[in-house]
Design a protein around this motif. Structure first.
Motif: not given
Length: 124
Positions: A14, A47-50, A76-77, A74, A53
Protein backbone atom coordinates in the motif's frame (compact mmCIF):
# COMPACT_ATOMS: atom_id res chain seq x y z
CA UNK A 1 -23.55 2.45 -27.71
CA UNK A 2 -22.00 2.73 -24.26
CA UNK A 3 -20.07 -0.36 -23.17
CA UNK A 4 -18.41 -1.17 -19.86
CA UNK A 5 -14.72 -2.00 -20.13
CA UNK A 6 -13.47 -3.74 -17.00
CA UNK A 7 -10.11 -4.54 -15.57
CA UNK A 8 -8.28 -5.25 -12.34
CA UNK A 9 -4.76 -5.55 -10.99
CA UNK A 10 -3.24 -6.38 -7.63
CA UNK A 11 -0.39 -4.66 -5.82
CA UNK A 12 2.11 -5.93 -3.25
CA UNK A 13 2.16 -2.97 -0.89
CA UNK A 14 0.00 0.00 0.00
CA UNK A 15 2.25 2.77 -1.30
CA UNK A 16 1.49 5.73 -3.54
CA UNK A 17 4.15 4.68 -6.03
CA UNK A 18 2.82 1.14 -6.37
CA UNK A 19 -0.82 2.26 -6.59
CA UNK A 20 -0.07 4.78 -9.35
CA UNK A 21 2.27 2.48 -11.28
CA UNK A 22 -0.20 -0.44 -11.21
CA UNK A 23 -3.12 1.78 -12.24
CA UNK A 24 -1.09 3.20 -15.13
CA UNK A 25 -0.21 -0.33 -16.26
CA UNK A 26 -3.83 -1.44 -16.13
CA UNK A 27 -5.16 1.65 -17.90
CA UNK A 28 -2.52 1.41 -20.64
CA UNK A 29 -3.54 -2.19 -21.34
CA UNK A 30 -7.27 -1.38 -21.36
CA UNK A 31 -6.73 1.57 -23.70
CA UNK A 32 -4.44 -0.37 -26.05
CA UNK A 33 -6.51 -3.56 -26.19
CA UNK A 34 -9.73 -1.64 -26.94
CA UNK A 35 -8.20 1.24 -28.95
CA UNK A 36 -9.88 3.78 -26.68
CA UNK A 37 -9.56 7.52 -27.21
CA UNK A 38 -10.30 9.86 -24.27
CA UNK A 39 -13.16 11.57 -26.09
CA UNK A 40 -14.96 8.19 -26.26
CA UNK A 41 -14.99 7.83 -22.46
CA UNK A 42 -18.05 8.99 -20.53
CA UNK A 43 -16.58 8.24 -17.10
CA UNK A 44 -14.29 5.91 -15.18
CA UNK A 45 -14.92 4.32 -11.79
CA UNK A 46 -11.90 2.99 -9.92
CA UNK A 47 -12.36 0.96 -6.77
CA UNK A 48 -9.87 -0.43 -4.31
CA UNK A 49 -10.06 -2.99 -1.58
CA UNK A 50 -10.02 -1.58 1.95
CA UNK A 51 -6.32 -2.30 2.38
CA UNK A 52 -5.39 0.30 -0.28
CA UNK A 53 -5.51 3.92 0.90
CA UNK A 54 -2.06 5.49 0.32
CA UNK A 55 -3.20 7.34 -2.84
CA UNK A 56 -6.10 7.90 -5.18
CA UNK A 57 -5.60 5.57 -8.17
CA UNK A 58 -7.27 8.19 -10.38
CA UNK A 59 -4.10 10.26 -10.04
CA UNK A 60 -2.51 7.84 -12.53
CA UNK A 61 -4.60 9.28 -15.36
CA UNK A 62 -3.01 12.71 -14.92
CA UNK A 63 0.07 11.39 -16.75
CA UNK A 64 -1.98 10.33 -19.79
CA UNK A 65 -2.00 12.96 -22.51
CA UNK A 66 -5.53 14.02 -23.47
CA UNK A 67 -7.25 12.45 -20.44
CA UNK A 68 -7.50 15.63 -18.34
CA UNK A 69 -11.24 16.10 -18.81
CA UNK A 70 -12.35 12.49 -18.43
CA UNK A 71 -14.44 12.21 -15.23
CA UNK A 72 -12.89 9.73 -12.80
CA UNK A 73 -14.15 8.67 -9.39
CA UNK A 74 -12.47 6.49 -6.77
CA UNK A 75 -14.36 4.36 -4.28
CA UNK A 76 -13.85 1.45 -1.93
CA UNK A 77 -15.06 -2.10 -2.56
CA UNK A 78 -17.43 -3.68 -0.09
CA UNK A 79 -15.49 -5.80 2.44
CA UNK A 80 -16.64 -9.29 1.44
CA UNK A 81 -15.05 -11.97 3.65
CA UNK A 82 -12.26 -13.95 1.94
CA UNK A 83 -12.24 -11.71 -1.14
CA UNK A 84 -9.10 -10.83 -3.08
CA UNK A 85 -6.89 -8.36 -1.19
CA UNK A 86 -4.77 -5.45 -2.48
CA UNK A 87 -6.86 -5.11 -5.64
CA UNK A 88 -7.58 -2.11 -7.87
CA UNK A 89 -10.58 -2.46 -10.19
CA UNK A 90 -11.54 -0.23 -13.11
CA UNK A 91 -14.84 0.24 -14.93
CA UNK A 92 -14.69 2.53 -17.98
CA UNK A 93 -17.89 3.63 -19.69
CA UNK A 94 -16.91 3.88 -23.36
CA UNK A 95 -18.85 4.98 -26.44
CA UNK A 96 -18.02 2.33 -29.03
CA UNK A 97 -19.37 0.38 -31.97
CA UNK A 98 -17.83 -2.83 -30.61
CA UNK A 99 -20.20 -5.65 -29.81
CA UNK A 100 -20.33 -6.74 -26.16
CA UNK A 101 -18.31 -9.89 -26.91
CA UNK A 102 -15.62 -7.85 -28.72
CA UNK A 103 -14.77 -5.73 -25.67
CA UNK A 104 -11.47 -6.85 -24.14
CA UNK A 105 -11.42 -6.88 -20.35
CA UNK A 106 -7.98 -6.96 -18.73
CA UNK A 107 -7.05 -8.77 -15.49
CA UNK A 108 -3.42 -8.57 -14.42
CA UNK A 109 -1.25 -10.16 -11.74
CA UNK A 110 -3.27 -11.69 -8.87
CA UNK A 111 -6.51 -10.29 -10.28
CA UNK A 112 -6.52 -12.91 -13.05
CA UNK A 113 -8.42 -15.16 -10.60
CA UNK A 114 -11.40 -12.77 -10.65
CA UNK A 115 -12.39 -13.57 -14.23
CA UNK A 116 -10.28 -16.36 -15.72
CA UNK A 117 -12.86 -16.62 -18.51
CA UNK A 118 -12.07 -13.08 -19.68
CA UNK A 119 -8.83 -11.41 -20.63
CA UNK A 120 -6.66 -10.34 -23.48
CA UNK A 121 -3.67 -11.50 -25.44
CA UNK A 122 -1.51 -8.77 -23.91
CA UNK A 123 -2.70 -9.46 -20.38
CA UNK A 124 -1.91 -13.17 -20.40
Amino acid sequence: MIRGVRGAITINQNSEEEIITATEELMERLIEENQIQPEQVGSIFISTTGDINAAFPAKALRSFEGWTYVPVMCMQEIPVPNSLKMCIRVMMHVNTTQAQEEVVHVYLKGAKVLRPDLGSSLAK
